[in-house]
Design an enzyme around this catalytic site. Structure first.
Site, PDB file in Angstrom:
ATOM      1  N   SER A 124       0.802  -1.228   0.000  1.00  0.00           N
ATOM      2  CA  SER A 124       0.000   0.000   0.000  1.00  0.00           C
ATOM      3  C   SER A 124       0.834   1.275   0.000  1.00  0.00           C
ATOM      4  O   SER A 124       0.438   2.276  -0.611  1.00  0.00           O
ATOM      5  CB  SER A 124      -0.974   0.005   1.182  1.00  0.00           C
ATOM      6  OG  SER A 124      -0.288  -0.180   2.399  1.00  0.00           O
ATOM      7  N   HIS A 174       0.781   4.864   4.198  1.00  0.00           N
ATOM      8  CA  HIS A 174      -0.006   5.421   3.096  1.00  0.00           C
ATOM      9  C   HIS A 174       0.366   6.881   2.867  1.00  0.00           C
ATOM     10  O   HIS A 174       0.638   7.302   1.735  1.00  0.00           O
ATOM     11  CB  HIS A 174      -1.510   5.347   3.421  1.00  0.00           C
ATOM     12  CG  HIS A 174      -2.034   3.953   3.532  1.00  0.00           C
ATOM     13  ND1 HIS A 174      -3.364   3.692   3.808  1.00  0.00           N
ATOM     14  CD2 HIS A 174      -1.439   2.745   3.399  1.00  0.00           C
ATOM     15  CE1 HIS A 174      -3.550   2.383   3.847  1.00  0.00           C
ATOM     16  NE2 HIS A 174      -2.399   1.799   3.605  1.00  0.00           N
TER      17      HIS A 174
END
Length: 199
Positions: A124, A174
């Site tokens: 991610s 992220h």
């Protein structure tokens, strides 16, 4: 982009991630924290204290369960199909890994500051780096694509990065990955203005 042209780097990354996941599923439990750690999960004490620097890269190819894998690979596929050719495969490849490693470093620094240490896994951080690239591409191409207001771009960024802050989600990775992707694209991306780019 010609719909018959596949984004090569994105395709290769997805295949590698899927093969690694299937191999890990065969030999163990991909939802076991210990198993994920033993197979390359990011854990900053092991990196700093034991010199296991490889974890900065290997964690990007380790996923916890099929849903985790599918979510990341679906997002990577969508983003890669749209932007890899326009951004350039070499820059795309380098940005992917820089953002994946950088996201892990940002997350580790936050954990150190909070005196915490958790096993972090998944693509991610790298995927959100590519998302950051997409935001810059939208901004720089808005004359071709119609007006895209800055507030909308900021809102999109916030929703994507902070939209899933449930327990167990490494949102700092992220954020770190996305910010690095934005920085990289601001530095190296130049619109081609050839009418091919669409999002």
């Amino acid at each position: 982009m010609n719909r018959r042209e596949l984004p090569i780097i994105t395709t290769i990354l997805i295949i590698i991630n899927v093969l690694i996941f299937l191999g890990m599923e065969i030999v163990g439990d991909t939802e076991s924290t210990l198993f994920l750690y033993e197979h390359g999960g990011m854990y900053w004490p092991s990196v700093i204290e034991d010199g296991q620097w490889y974890r900065l890269i290997t964690h990007m190819f380790v996923h916890s369960g099929a849903e985790h894998l599918l979510n990341n690979m679906f997002m990577l596929g969508i983003l890669g199909y749209q932007i890899e050719k326009e951004y350039g495969p070499i820059k795309y490849f380098i940005t992917y890994f820089v953002c994946g490693v950088g996201g892990a470093v940002v997350s580790a620094l936050v954990e150190m500051n909070m005196n915490e240490a958790v096993v972090s896994i998944g693509a991610s951080g790298a995927v959100f780096g590519i998302f950051g690239v997409m935001l810059v591409m939208i901004f720089k191409n808005r004359r071709q694509m119609g007006e895209v207001s800055a507030p909308r771009l900021v809102l999109l960024f916030i929703l994507m990065v902070f939209g899933n802050m449930e327990e167990g989600v490494d949102w700092m990775a992220h954020l770190g990955g996305a910010m690095l992707g934005v920085a990289a694209a601001l530095l190296v991306y130049r619109p081609k203005f050839n009418g091919r780019f669409r999002l």
